[in-house]
Motif scaffolding. Structure first.
Motif, PDB file in Angstrom:
ATOM      1  N   GLY A   1       0.798  -1.211   0.000  1.00 27.68           N
ATOM      2  CA  GLY A   1       0.000   0.000   0.000  1.00 27.68           C
ATOM      3  C   GLY A   1       0.831   1.262   0.000  1.00 27.68           C
ATOM      4  O   GLY A   1       2.068   1.237   0.053  1.00 27.68           O
ATOM      5  N   VAL A   2       0.158   2.392  -0.077  1.00 29.30           N
ATOM      6  CA  VAL A   2       0.807   3.689  -0.121  1.00 29.30           C
ATOM      7  C   VAL A   2       1.646   3.896   1.133  1.00 29.30           C
ATOM      8  O   VAL A   2       1.178   3.685   2.251  1.00 29.30           O
ATOM      9  CB  VAL A   2      -0.231   4.820  -0.267  1.00 29.30           C
ATOM     10  CG1 VAL A   2       0.429   6.183  -0.163  1.00 29.30           C
ATOM     11  CG2 VAL A   2      -0.991   4.681  -1.587  1.00 29.30           C
TER      12      VAL A   2
ATOM     13  N   GLU B   1       4.804   4.139  -6.420  1.00 31.65           N
ATOM     14  CA  GLU B   1       3.698   5.027  -6.058  1.00 31.65           C
ATOM     15  C   GLU B   1       3.564   6.138  -7.090  1.00 31.65           C
ATOM     16  O   GLU B   1       4.574   6.696  -7.546  1.00 31.65           O
ATOM     17  CB  GLU B   1       3.921   5.612  -4.662  1.00 31.65           C
ATOM     18  CG  GLU B   1       3.902   4.544  -3.585  1.00 31.65           C
ATOM     19  CD  GLU B   1       4.030   5.084  -2.171  1.00 31.65           C
ATOM     20  OE1 GLU B   1       3.793   6.297  -1.964  1.00 31.65           O
ATOM     21  OE2 GLU B   1       4.376   4.290  -1.272  1.00 31.65           O
TER      22      GLU B   1
ATOM     23  N   TYR C   1      -8.732   2.095  -7.469  1.00 35.88           N
ATOM     24  CA  TYR C   1      -8.051   3.364  -7.735  1.00 35.88           C
ATOM     25  C   TYR C   1      -8.483   4.416  -6.723  1.00 35.88           C
ATOM     26  O   TYR C   1      -9.674   4.599  -6.465  1.00 35.88           O
ATOM     27  CB  TYR C   1      -8.411   3.792  -9.158  1.00 35.88           C
ATOM     28  CG  TYR C   1      -7.888   5.107  -9.648  1.00 35.88           C
ATOM     29  CD1 TYR C   1      -6.598   5.555  -9.360  1.00 35.88           C
ATOM     30  CD2 TYR C   1      -8.689   5.901 -10.470  1.00 35.88           C
ATOM     31  CE1 TYR C   1      -6.126   6.754  -9.856  1.00 35.88           C
ATOM     32  CE2 TYR C   1      -8.226   7.104 -10.989  1.00 35.88           C
ATOM     33  CZ  TYR C   1      -6.953   7.530 -10.676  1.00 35.88           C
ATOM     34  OH  TYR C   1      -6.491   8.726 -11.181  1.00 35.88           O
ATOM     35  N   ASN C   2      -7.521   5.143  -6.149  1.00 39.45           N
ATOM     36  CA  ASN C   2      -7.847   6.191  -5.179  1.00 39.45           C
ATOM     37  C   ASN C   2      -8.343   7.477  -5.817  1.00 39.45           C
ATOM     38  O   ASN C   2      -8.894   8.330  -5.120  1.00 39.45           O
ATOM     39  CB  ASN C   2      -6.629   6.491  -4.302  1.00 39.45           C
ATOM     40  CG  ASN C   2      -6.409   5.423  -3.249  1.00 39.45           C
ATOM     41  OD1 ASN C   2      -7.339   4.719  -2.854  1.00 39.45           O
ATOM     42  ND2 ASN C   2      -5.169   5.277  -2.802  1.00 39.45           N
TER      43      ASN C   2
ATOM     44  N   ASN D   1      -1.347   6.536  -5.167  1.00 35.14           N
ATOM     45  CA  ASN D   1      -1.713   5.153  -5.420  1.00 35.14           C
ATOM     46  C   ASN D   1      -0.449   4.304  -5.382  1.00 35.14           C
ATOM     47  O   ASN D   1       0.641   4.800  -5.677  1.00 35.14           O
ATOM     48  CB  ASN D   1      -2.374   5.009  -6.790  1.00 35.14           C
ATOM     49  CG  ASN D   1      -3.667   5.769  -6.892  1.00 35.14           C
ATOM     50  OD1 ASN D   1      -4.732   5.225  -6.615  1.00 35.14           O
ATOM     51  ND2 ASN D   1      -3.611   7.041  -7.287  1.00 35.14           N
TER      52      ASN D   1
ATOM     53  N   ASN E   1      -3.221  -0.454  -4.182  1.00 37.87           N
ATOM     54  CA  ASN E   1      -3.686   0.231  -2.972  1.00 37.87           C
ATOM     55  C   ASN E   1      -4.129  -0.745  -1.883  1.00 37.87           C
ATOM     56  O   ASN E   1      -5.145  -0.561  -1.211  1.00 37.87           O
ATOM     57  CB  ASN E   1      -4.812   1.210  -3.315  1.00 37.87           C
ATOM     58  CG  ASN E   1      -4.316   2.354  -4.175  1.00 37.87           C
ATOM     59  OD1 ASN E   1      -3.178   2.801  -4.035  1.00 37.87           O
ATOM     60  ND2 ASN E   1      -5.164   2.825  -5.082  1.00 37.87           N
TER      61      ASN E   1
END
Length: 255
Positions: A25-26, A109, A155-156, A162, A189
């Motif tokens: 993750g981020v 990222e 998708y953020n 992301n 993510n």
């Protein structure tokens, strides 16, 4: 920067021991044995990356991907909007790591600030994981391009960071003959979106990457390649890129 707390509760059963818990993750930091390839600074960018010298290359060194300030956390980032790629010149100014690899654990990222932003993450400078706002097809966001539809729901969105977390296993050869297709598992993510997805070929032609012009992209060779980020005339931001080389003895990338 928000550090993720998602932990995967099982060790990687892929012929090696990486860690009992794999974080994704981020904000995920490079684990032991990984090399950070981009920490946001121009110094690291220039030391570890170069332009891919493909048939579409227009850009010349030094690297001209603009440096910028992270709109979320205020730190340094780079953007893919190289002047040589203006107008969407495909393959004109792609950046590739100077180091090459076969099997690897990869973290990238990215942030897309405006609608339609387009770039791409190329595994082994061959196989594209798409970065494209607004597209949920097999050519769209987080798709193993032209192989599997985009997991767009993970998708953020615009203006947010992301993360792609990837285990990649390179194609296998015996006496120069392809015996096993490349394979990838990916978290987008923090959500697993591709599991042991085999990749049939290099898509996009000779300007796309290694072997793109070899038998229409089906002529995959055993040449190792670097991680490539695509410049296509769009302002896509990147930060926190790291790679850990692996040696996957079994045909699985699941983690």
């Amino acid at each position: 920067m928000n550090i993720p707390t998602l932990l995967l509760p099982a060790a990687l059963s892929i012929g090696i021991s990486i860690t009992a818990y794999a974080q994704v993750g981020v904000g995920t930091k490079a684990p032991k044995g990984a090399t950070v390839y981009f920490d946001g600074t121009q110094k690291m960018r220039d030391a570890k990356w170069t332009y891919w010298d493909g048939p579409g290359r227009v850009a010349t060194l030094p690297i001209k991907w603009p440096m910028a300030t992270d709109p979320v956390d205020g730190g340094p980032v780079m953007t893919s909007n190289d002047p040589a790629s203006a107008g969407g010149k495909y393959g004109s100014a792609d950046l590739v790591t100077k180091d090459t690899f076969k099997d690897a654990r990869i973290h990238v990222e990215f942030l897309i600030p405006t609608a339609g932003g387009n770039s791409g993450v190329y595994l082994q400078n061959r196989y594209e994981i798409q970065v494209l706002d607004g597209d949920s097809t097999a050519h769209g966001m987080a798709a193993v391009i032209n192989e599997e539809a985009a997991p767009y729901s993970a998708y953020n969105g615009l203006g947010k960071w992301n993360a792609y977390d990837i285990i990649f296993r390179a194609a296998r050869f015996t006496n120069g003959k392809l015996t096993e297709q490349p394979m990838v598992t990916m978290y987008f993510n923090g959500k697993k979106v591709h599991t042991n997805k085999s990749i049939s070929q290099v898509w996009g032609g000779p300007k796309s990457g290694i072997d793109g012009g070899n038998d229409g992209g089906k002529g995959i060779t055993d040449t190792p390649g670097g991680l490539k980020l695509q410049a296509e005339g769009h302002n896509v931001m990147y930060r926190n890129v790291w790679i850990k080389p692996l040696s996957l003895t079994t045909a699985s990338t699941d983690f």
